[in-house]
Design an enzyme around this catalytic site. Sequence first.
Site, mmCIF file in Angstrom:
data_model
loop_
_atom_site.group_PDB
_atom_site.id
_atom_site.type_symbol
_atom_site.label_atom_id
_atom_site.label_comp_id
_atom_site.label_asym_id
_atom_site.label_seq_id
_atom_site.Cartn_x
_atom_site.Cartn_y
_atom_site.Cartn_z
ATOM 1 N N LYS A 173 0.843 -1.210 0.000
ATOM 2 C CA LYS A 173 0.000 0.000 0.000
ATOM 3 C C LYS A 173 0.876 1.258 0.000
ATOM 4 O O LYS A 173 1.823 1.343 -0.790
ATOM 5 C CB LYS A 173 -0.941 -0.067 1.172
ATOM 6 C CG LYS A 173 -1.953 -1.191 1.077
ATOM 7 C CD LYS A 173 -2.749 -1.407 2.325
ATOM 8 C CE LYS A 173 -1.994 -2.152 3.354
ATOM 9 N NZ LYS A 173 -2.796 -2.579 4.520
ATOM 10 N N ASP A 209 -4.960 -7.260 9.914
ATOM 11 C CA ASP A 209 -6.304 -6.651 10.014
ATOM 12 C C ASP A 209 -7.401 -7.618 9.590
ATOM 13 O O ASP A 209 -8.520 -7.583 10.112
ATOM 14 C CB ASP A 209 -6.394 -5.330 9.236
ATOM 15 C CG ASP A 209 -5.978 -5.463 7.792
ATOM 16 O OD1 ASP A 209 -6.127 -4.483 7.037
ATOM 17 O OD2 ASP A 209 -5.487 -6.537 7.418
HETATM 18 C C1 0WK Z 1 -10.650 -1.046 9.338
HETATM 19 C C2 0WK Z 1 -9.827 -1.928 10.256
HETATM 20 C C3 0WK Z 1 -8.373 -1.842 9.909
HETATM 21 C C4 0WK Z 1 -8.176 -2.185 8.442
HETATM 22 C C5 0WK Z 1 -9.027 -1.281 7.604
HETATM 23 C C6 0WK Z 1 -8.905 -1.660 6.187
HETATM 24 O O1 0WK Z 1 -9.997 -1.541 11.602
HETATM 25 O O2 0WK Z 1 -7.636 -2.705 10.710
HETATM 26 O O3 0WK Z 1 -6.832 -2.092 8.112
HETATM 27 O O4 0WK Z 1 -10.380 -1.402 7.979
HETATM 28 O O5 0WK Z 1 -9.638 -0.797 5.415
HETATM 29 P P1 0WK Z 1 -9.014 0.562 4.859
HETATM 30 O O6 0WK Z 1 -8.959 1.508 5.971
HETATM 31 O O7 0WK Z 1 -7.702 0.228 4.298
HETATM 32 O O8 0WK Z 1 -9.988 0.945 3.818
HETATM 33 C C1 BGC Z 2 -1.555 -6.256 3.161
HETATM 34 C C2 BGC Z 2 -2.368 -7.148 4.068
HETATM 35 C C3 BGC Z 2 -3.597 -6.406 4.580
HETATM 36 C C4 BGC Z 2 -4.369 -5.837 3.424
HETATM 37 C C5 BGC Z 2 -5.576 -5.096 3.902
HETATM 38 C C6 BGC Z 2 -2.442 -5.678 2.087
HETATM 39 O O1 BGC Z 2 -1.712 -4.773 1.342
HETATM 40 O O2 BGC Z 2 -0.510 -6.996 2.562
HETATM 41 O O3 BGC Z 2 -1.597 -7.584 5.134
HETATM 42 O O4 BGC Z 2 -4.380 -7.312 5.278
HETATM 43 O O5 BGC Z 2 -3.542 -4.974 2.659
HETATM 44 O O6 BGC Z 2 -5.271 -4.032 4.690
#
Ligand code: 0WK
Ligand code: BGC
Length: 851
Positions: A173, A209
């Site tokens: 990411k 996560d």
């Molecule tokens: C909320 C969770 C966190 C995770 C995230 C993934 O608490 O651990 O990494 O969702 O979603 P994002 O914020 O990358 O859209």
């Molecule tokens: C990471 C994972 C993670 C996912 C969602 C990926 O880029 O390699 O470890 O669970 O993103 O956050």
Amino acid sequence: MFAIHLMAFYFSKLKEDQIKKVDRFLYHMRLSDETLLDIMARFQAEMQKGLGKDTNPTASVKMLPTFVRAIPDGSENGEFLSLDLGGSKFRVLKVQVSEEGKRNVQMESQFYPTPNEIIRGNGSELFDYIADCLADFMKTRGLKHKKFPLGLTFSFPCRQTKLEEGILLSWTKKFKARGVQDTDVVSCLTKAVKKHKDIDVDILTLVNDTVGTMMTCAYDDPYCEVGVIIGTGTNACYMEDMSNIDLVEGDEGRMCINTEWGAFGDDGTLEDIRTEFDRELDLGSLNPGKQLFEKMISGLYLGELVRIILLKMAKAGLLFGGKKSSALHTKGKIETRHVAAMEKYKEGLANTREILTDLGLEPSEADCIAVQHVCTIVSFRSANLCAAALAAILTRLRENKKLERLRTTVGMDGTLYKIHPQYPKRLHKVVRRLVPNCDVRFLLSESGSTKGAAMVTAVASRVQAQRKQIDKVLALFQLTREQLMDVQGKMRREFEYGLKRDTHLMATVKMLPTYVCGMPDGTEKGKFLALDLGGTNFRVLLVKIRSGRRSVRMYNKIFAIPLEIMQGTGEELFDHIVQCIADFLDYMGLKGVQLPLGFTFSFPCRQTSIDKTGSNMCYMEEMRNIELVEGDEGKMCINTEWGGFGDNGCIDDIRTQYDEKVDEGSLNPGKQRYEKMTSGMYLGEIVRQILIDLTKQGLLFRGQISERLRTRGIFETKFLSQIESDRLALLQVRSILQQLGLDSTCEDSIVVKEVCGAVSRRAAQLYGAGLAAVVEKKREDQGLEYLKITVGVDGTLYKLHPHFSRILQETVKELAPRCDVTLMLSEDGSGKGAALITAVAKRLQQAQKEN
Ligand code: 0WK
Ligand code: BGC
């Protein structure tokens, strides 16, 4: 009215044309079910590869063991701190789990920014920053100076060998901090936190996560065994059978696997699916060639994919009349939130115009329709690809459980899944189409993965606490070499007491002379009747001994001894025995034939002549050492009756409360203490007592003691032999426990197996100490440097238990290193022995008469 219909026709025609135009341009991004099933099969192959010890190093889907073995069972409680790093937002939380047994979770949290200079700077500065945020959180909430267990949600691929450790394999990411890859991020964080003298946290767990999300949802729905993130990045985890995880020792139970499916295709397996747009995006990303599956799916990339496509279509004159803007040329200008906005049902088209205008473009109606469809195709492909991989996981779960139909719940989280108007519906629909034999519930994690991380930490500290308590109980059965040598020494002393006239009466090991002074020499011959009473069954045997050729032929019949006879009057018992003999002789057509009879009577008997026996260990003793019998020449077999060893309290230092419980409930309390710690009649009962105690402590069976478990003798020693068999999978252990009315978890069964192992191991070691005492005595009595000796062994426990004989042999070897002891299993039981002793006695009597 006609004008309105004309307008509507015109618009739908326009729409149709634009959609066709885009469909042609993005033909490769539309994946048929056939293709999705193929991707599903490829992912299944990748999962297998990732789980294999030899294939994992080259697998693109790393299938990382997480050491999370249990989902919450509602007994978790306590206060925890939690850090959530790696998603779109960095959060610090305090989580209160379950007050007064109520299944609820209170959380308070604070978001902290993650500036690029931090997440792409120096690694130690990143962890210092995290520690600063943690300190700030604790300061503002007056939590300083209080010790907290902490769970770290770290959303990047980490190889773990235990819960509280994680070696970062690679950043993904937006993150790219230097000097962290291939290091343990828990140690990095611990080091940073230690710089804050006023905060005291114990980092108990590191979870991905996806794992946090699965656990969060499992707290509310025990069917949840899969966690999926479709957010900035994308990934999934699920509960895999330990027997399929080569990378971790043990075959018992399940463990959560973090698939890291984002890297699917990094080895080229998806090149036929990837498009020129995907390749361009990848080249412009922070980690080219990596996370190729993620780059076709997740929120960090979806908007960028749309931008690249729109730019190419504009360059091809298919959009905006071929006009481009600098914004359209700028990487990251279109974000996933824009794509989600453009795909809104009602206001989607208006949003599209607004967004394209903000990008400095002058979109026509047709352009807006076309761009909206581009978004649809890109996000649809994303949902389809996720669905294919998720369907592969669900199929594996169903096959692992050997089910026709799987009912399960998938915990979901991630901004793309949460904010995109059509995404969840599309994903659910395609998943259910790809795996029609799975009833799948999708459960959105309301409170992110940190509640789950707190659960894992709560489970970890519960399991840790329980482990400590269980280890305390098991430790009672772990005898040190010193303790075993002490038992050996005490047994030896009791031997001497028993043999000596002055001390015989006070000896607990009665050392009873058996008047068996000779061993068979091959000249014995004739027909003999033999009775074998006292073991598991009562047997009547006819034994034909042919001299010179050491051949013995035996005919026997097993008779049950009803409990009321066993515990009735002596007269009833012997009347019953005589009836059995009569039945046997009748059955053998020997009624009225006079036959010499040898009687194996496995109970302690004081003998003054050869025709009354009992033993659990006997040996040939030098007559000069047997003060209870006249004469110093030759040898005589001594029936030690070592079962009574310790009745004087000499081994109370190693007796446990469970042994006392078994003794109190036995037919002869205070008696046969050594026997009650070692023999088949009691081992199951010791295990039952331990299981009751552990259950009372809430460490087993959720604290529920079944009626059956309260029943004395219900846990037979044969169960130990079965449960400890290496071939028996945990499921079979659970079915044995089921028979005992015990609804057990995998963890319960693992503990039951450990308890059985501890009890049987101690028994075998104590036997070994006793046997070492007698063979050492024989070596010294014979003044030998080394003694080579064979020991005849019989008994159900020795014969059936998978490890007993090995541990017994090892213990004797360790405690009597100058004795080479061969344990020889008596194939024909002691009935043959009784007949041979009778034959020897008859031969010696004959010899005496002739002299
Ligand atoms: C909320 C969770 C966190 C995770 C995230 C993934 O608490 O651990 O990494 O969702 O979603 P994002 O914020 O990358 O859209
Ligand atoms: C990471 C994972 C993670 C996912 C969602 C990926 O880029 O390699 O470890 O669970 O993103 O956050």
